[in-house]
Design an enzyme around this catalytic site. Structure first.
Site, PDB file in Angstrom:
ATOM      1  N   ALA A  29       0.820  -1.213   0.000  1.00 29.67           N
ATOM      2  CA  ALA A  29       0.000   0.000   0.000  1.00 29.67           C
ATOM      3  C   ALA A  29       0.849   1.256   0.000  1.00 29.67           C
ATOM      4  CB  ALA A  29      -0.922  -0.012   1.222  1.00 29.67           C
ATOM      5  N   ARG A  35      -2.464   7.701 -10.867  1.00 34.38           N
ATOM      6  CA  ARG A  35      -3.572   7.725 -11.839  1.00 34.38           C
ATOM      7  C   ARG A  35      -4.915   8.121 -11.219  1.00 34.38           C
ATOM      8  NH1 ARG A  35      -1.773   1.840 -13.934  1.00 34.38           N
ATOM      9  NH2 ARG A  35      -0.775   1.904 -11.885  1.00 34.38           N
TER      10      ARG A  35
HETATM   11  C1  UD1 Z   1       0.595  -4.522 -10.721  1.00 40.12           C
HETATM   12  C2  UD1 Z   1       1.364  -5.690 -11.320  1.00 40.12           C
HETATM   13  C3  UD1 Z   1       0.634  -6.184 -12.557  1.00 40.12           C
HETATM   14  C4  UD1 Z   1      -0.753  -6.593 -12.177  1.00 40.12           C
HETATM   15  C5  UD1 Z   1      -1.490  -5.469 -11.481  1.00 40.12           C
HETATM   16  C6  UD1 Z   1      -2.776  -5.993 -10.914  1.00 40.12           C
HETATM   17  C7  UD1 Z   1       3.709  -5.324 -10.794  1.00 40.12           C
HETATM   18  C8  UD1 Z   1       5.003  -4.872 -11.310  1.00 40.12           C
HETATM   19  N1  UD1 Z   1       2.699  -5.257 -11.649  1.00 40.12           N
HETATM   20  O1  UD1 Z   1       0.601  -3.456 -11.661  1.00 40.12           O
HETATM   21  O2  UD1 Z   1       1.309  -7.277 -13.127  1.00 40.12           O
HETATM   22  O3  UD1 Z   1      -1.466  -6.989 -13.316  1.00 40.12           O
HETATM   23  O4  UD1 Z   1      -0.717  -4.940 -10.402  1.00 40.12           O
HETATM   24  O5  UD1 Z   1      -3.480  -4.993 -10.231  1.00 40.12           O
HETATM   25  O6  UD1 Z   1       3.635  -5.737  -9.659  1.00 40.12           O
HETATM   26  N2  UD1 Z   1       3.166  -0.430  -4.452  1.00 40.12           N
HETATM   27  C9  UD1 Z   1       4.023  -0.268  -3.379  1.00 40.12           C
HETATM   28  N3  UD1 Z   1       5.277   0.192  -3.624  1.00 40.12           N
HETATM   29  C10 UD1 Z   1       5.725   0.485  -4.854  1.00 40.12           C
HETATM   30  C11 UD1 Z   1       4.848   0.315  -5.940  1.00 40.12           C
HETATM   31  C12 UD1 Z   1       3.568  -0.149  -5.710  1.00 40.12           C
HETATM   32  O7  UD1 Z   1       3.660  -0.527  -2.246  1.00 40.12           O
HETATM   33  O8  UD1 Z   1       6.889   0.897  -4.968  1.00 40.12           O
HETATM   34  C13 UD1 Z   1       1.796  -0.929  -4.205  1.00 40.12           C
HETATM   35  C14 UD1 Z   1       0.736   0.063  -4.595  1.00 40.12           C
HETATM   36  O9  UD1 Z   1       0.360   0.856  -3.481  1.00 40.12           O
HETATM   37  C15 UD1 Z   1      -0.412  -0.826  -5.056  1.00 40.12           C
HETATM   38  C16 UD1 Z   1       0.277  -2.106  -5.511  1.00 40.12           C
HETATM   39  O10 UD1 Z   1       1.578  -2.071  -4.972  1.00 40.12           O
HETATM   40  O11 UD1 Z   1      -1.306  -1.135  -4.006  1.00 40.12           O
HETATM   41  C17 UD1 Z   1       0.315  -2.239  -7.011  1.00 40.12           C
HETATM   42  O12 UD1 Z   1       0.965  -1.130  -7.574  1.00 40.12           O
HETATM   43  P1  UD1 Z   1       0.456  -0.490  -8.923  1.00 40.12           P
HETATM   44  O13 UD1 Z   1       1.364   0.626  -9.270  1.00 40.12           O
HETATM   45  O14 UD1 Z   1      -0.982  -0.218  -8.876  1.00 40.12           O
HETATM   46  O15 UD1 Z   1       0.756  -1.703  -9.929  1.00 40.12           O
HETATM   47  P2  UD1 Z   1       0.066  -1.970 -11.332  1.00 40.12           P
HETATM   48  O16 UD1 Z   1       0.678  -1.081 -12.334  1.00 40.12           O
HETATM   49  O17 UD1 Z   1      -1.391  -1.965 -11.199  1.00 40.12           O
HETATM   50 CA    CA Z   2      -2.791  -1.450  -9.562  1.00 41.20          CA
END
Ligand code: UD1
Ligand code: CA
Length: 482
Positions: A29, A35
């Site tokens: 999280a 976005r």
């Molecule tokens: C991610 C997946 C993708 C999947 C999708 C499903 C990866 C690289 N990609 O993409 O394959 O289809 O979710 O919803 O994992 N977060 C952190 N720290 C970070 C980055 C993100 O805690 O440095 C958390 C975000 O708060 C979020 C989750 O991880 O809750 C997913 O991150 P997000 O950027 O939404 O990934 P997607 O691009 O949706």
């Molecule tokens: Ca996501």
């Protein structure tokens, strides 16, 4: 056994020194949620009446009740901490360097303390317990070290694509930004739910490659496992609805509709009539008794409980309130109130915090009640305000009655005893008491207590002395305006 034995011996030993938990859950999280185009962190946006993150922590608690989930926070961490308090364990990701990097931050907290991990993202609020349990069971059956959920869906919505060889064996996950045109056409997607053996995962996470986007992708552990030749199992769901990831407010609205559909369906199957499910909004914690009928555009939120055989709505909002049986509420707003059986409210009534309407109360249009008790059978038909008041049984509140409860400094109480009859447009200047069976004349301004069975009238109100006192005519005594 060992732990119990030591506890019996009175040794103070941390649980963690003795036991490795079979399961721990990690919820990611920390991302910014760019976005969403919002100042509010994505995971605090409301869905179904509660912040997104609560859907994930609720699922985690249902899956592994023995151990609080580990929540990786970063962007908007203070807000998340304020929301969840000490219900979860926190791990800080100072810089958002990707989902793989985010999980790695939990290593110091969990290494050697949990045998198997379930990892999911906090932006996947519709995931069900059944699906994750299926995944956990498959993981144990196959022996790991990595098991993941996949979903078949027509619309990719930016999800990573599941790449397989000709034999159908998984090769890896490709993020949309890096996918070739052929890979973009793949309709098996990664919802982002992973089960893995902790001892296998931790060193692999530390050696994730840097993606072209400059992040460490959790999804790349699949490629690592395949390269090592260890087993990667997948479990495929047929319900894209439950794999809705929230990246934009469009997704949020879609999730809201899906969630609403689920909740409404559950209540209809439990015996509640919803005239128009599409405009009926029921919070996850709401409870409703059978044979209650809910009219369109009705919102029930928070810890609201509605009894049996009620008629609620249309155009009604009820929050954190308890409603008895056979109650009718039309076009009204009710917050933090208790409404007992056979009460009818509205149209256009407002019950505020601490309002308590006993059995059989009638509260008509344009009334407001706050922090007040209305005894059984009391009637308040029109245009009245009761604040900080205690009313007995069968009191009649005439149209336009107001408790003047605020003297500019403090709130003051009004007491109206059983059977009192308050004339139309009476101002009750608190603190004041109207005795049992007493009456007030229409338009009177009551500044002193009115003795039982007496009549007070005028401005300021005086108590009528004897039957011969001609100033209190029949027409100036109370009228309830019905
Ligand atoms: C991610 C997946 C993708 C999947 C999708 C499903 C990866 C690289 N990609 O993409 O394959 O289809 O979710 O919803 O994992 N977060 C952190 N720290 C970070 C980055 C993100 O805690 O440095 C958390 C975000 O708060 C979020 C989750 O991880 O809750 C997913 O991150 P997000 O950027 O939404 O990934 P997607 O691009 O949706
Ligand atoms: Ca996501």
């Amino acid at each position: 056994m060992v732990r119990e034995h030591r506890i019996r011996l009175g040794l103070v030993v941390s649980r963690r020194d003795l036991l490795i938990d079979p399961w721990a859950i990690i919820i990611l999280a920390a991302g910014q949620g760019t976005r969403m185009k919002s100042r509010v962190p994505k995971v605090l946006h409301p869905l179904g009446g509660q912040p997104l993150i609560r859907h994930s922590t609720g699922l985690a608690r249902a899956l592994v009740p023995q151990r609080p989930p580990v929540v990786v926070v970063g962007h908007g961490a203070d807000g998340v901490r304020a929301e969840l308090g000490d219900e979860v364990e926190y791990v800080e990701q100072a810089q958002q360097l990707g989902t793989g990097h985010a999980v790695l931050q939990a290593r110091p907290a969990l290494e050697g303390r949990a045998a198997q991990l379930v990892i999911f993202y906090a932006d996947m609020p519709l995931l069900t317990r059944e699906t994750v349990q299926r995944l956990m069971a498959l993981h144990q059956e196959k022996g790991g070290p990595l098991t993941l959920l996949t979903v078949i869906a027509d619309e990719a919505r930016g999800f990573g694509r599941i790449v397989r060889d000709e034999a159908g064996r998984i090769l890896g996950i490709v993020e949309e930004a890096q996918a070739t045109p052929a890979q973009l056409a793949i309709n098996e997607l990664n919802p982002g739910v992973y089960v893995c053996d902790a001892a296998w995962l931790w060193p692999r996470l530390a050696s994730l490659p840097l993606s072209p986007k400059g992040e460490y992708y959790l999804t790349d552990i699949v490629g690592l496992a395949v390269a090592e030749g260890v087993g990667v199992e997948t479990c495929t769901t047929d319900d894209p609805g439950e794999c809705l990831g929230i990246n934009t407010r469009v997704h949020l609205a879609e999730a809201e509709a899906t969630l609403r559909g689920r909740i409404n369906r559950r209540w209809m199957l439990a015996g509640v009539t919803l005239l128009d499910p599409a405009t009926t909004y029921l919070g996850a914690e709401v409870e409703i008794g059978p044979d209650t009928v809910i009219y369109p555009n009705t919102h029930l939120w928070g810890k609201t409980k509605v009894g049996q055989e009620c008629i609620i709505g249309p155009n009604t909002l009820i929050r954190d309130s308890t409603i008895g049986n056979q109650v009718q509420i039309e076009c009204s707003v009710i917050e933090g109130a208790i409404v007992e059986d056979k009460v009818d409210v509205g149209p256009f009534a407002h019950l505020r915090k601490g309002a308590h309407l006993a059995t059989g109360v009638h509260m008509g249009n344009f009334g407001e009640v706050k922090n007040s008790y209305l005894g059984p059978g009391t009637k308040m038909g029109h245009f009245s305000y009761l604040g900080d008041a205690q009313l007995g049984e069968n009191v009649n509140i005439g149209a336009g009655t107001i408790t003047c409860n605020y003297d500019g400094v403090r709130k003051q109480r009004t007491v109206i005893e059983d059977g009192a009859f308050i004339g139309s447009d009476t101002m009750l200047v608190a603190p004041v008491r109207v005795g049992r069976g007493a009456k007030t004349g229409a338009g009177s301004v009551v500044t002193h207590d009115v003795p039982p069975e007496s009549l007070a009238y005028g401005v300021p109100a005086r108590v009528k002395k004897s039957p011969g006192d001609g100033s209190a005519t029949a027409s100036s005594s109370g009228q309830d305006g019905t």
